[in-house]
Design an enzyme around this catalytic site. Structure first.
Site, mmCIF file in Angstrom:
data_model
loop_
_atom_site.group_PDB
_atom_site.id
_atom_site.type_symbol
_atom_site.label_atom_id
_atom_site.label_comp_id
_atom_site.label_asym_id
_atom_site.label_seq_id
_atom_site.Cartn_x
_atom_site.Cartn_y
_atom_site.Cartn_z
ATOM 1 N N HIS A 20 -4.395 3.005 0.568
ATOM 2 C CA HIS A 20 -3.301 3.222 -0.375
ATOM 3 C C HIS A 20 -2.984 1.931 -1.144
ATOM 4 O O HIS A 20 -2.904 1.930 -2.377
ATOM 5 C CB HIS A 20 -2.076 3.710 0.405
ATOM 6 N N GLU A 21 -2.802 0.859 -0.409
ATOM 7 C CA GLU A 21 -2.481 -0.422 -1.046
ATOM 8 C C GLU A 21 -3.633 -0.933 -1.913
ATOM 9 O O GLU A 21 -3.404 -1.572 -2.940
ATOM 10 C CB GLU A 21 -2.104 -1.463 0.007
ATOM 11 N N HIS A 24 -3.227 0.459 -5.350
ATOM 12 C CA HIS A 24 -2.285 -0.328 -6.153
ATOM 13 C C HIS A 24 -2.948 -1.612 -6.647
ATOM 14 O O HIS A 24 -2.792 -2.003 -7.806
ATOM 15 C CB HIS A 24 -1.043 -0.703 -5.331
#
Length: 184
Positions: A20-21, A24
């Protein structure tokens, strides 16, 4: 629940958060936002390495991670700060984490299907040694099971399941040379 199960669950969620990170991170870098630190894990640093303007770190607790962008939490005069970017870029960066999780899910599903293999059709390829008398019932090599005791068979696993459940008298319908044949 065993300790191993708990550790595996923590590692799995840590991996999910890292993916997920990373979404980003990729979006921020590609849209010109300065990333100060990309970290996998939380707590004290175990390893860290500065490459360019970004510090990459691995932390002790595998329960999270973060992508720290310039101007994400405080005002900054840097033109590459998160808050100075247009709204559409901010939206892309924020949505990229969820999109990366979605993409990871698709890859995981594809890997599971690839590992399971292609389901095989319920076609008779021959008889096991000692079971040749099955041919006396009218079942021939090359026949494709159509239904067993009224249950439609689509895959080899279906045919095996229905045959195992069947009693002495089994109603079998096969496809032979493109036509359905009732074997009783």
């Amino acid at each position: 629940m065993t300790i191993l199960s708990i550790v595996l669950i923590i590692l799995f969620f840590g991996l999910l958060i890292a993916v997920h990170e990373f979404g980003h991170f990729l979006a921020a870098k590609s849209l010109g936002v300065r990333v100060e630190e990309f970290s996998i894990g939380m707590g004290p640093k175990l390893l860290s390495r500065q490459r360019g303007e970004t510090l990459y770190s691995l932390r002790a607790l595998p329960i999270g991670g973060f992508c720290a962008m310039e101007g994400e939490n405080e005002a900054s005069d840097d033109p590459r700060a998160f808050h100075s970017k247009p709204a559409w870029k901010k939206l892309v960066i924020l949505a990229a984490g969820a999109l990366m999780n979605f993409a990871a899910g698709l890859v995981l599903i594809a890997l599971l299907f690839a590992a399971a293999g292609v389901p095989s059709l319920p076609v008779v390829s021959g008889y096991l040694p000692g079971a040749e008398d099955i041919g006396d019932q009218g079942l021939l090599a090359g026949d494709e099971f159509y239904s067993i005791d009224g249950h439609r068979t689509w895959f080899q696993a279906d045919a095996l399941l229905f045959l195992q459940r069947a009693g002495e008298d089994v109603a079998v319908e096969v496809v032979r040379d493109g036509r359905r044949v009732d074997l009783g």
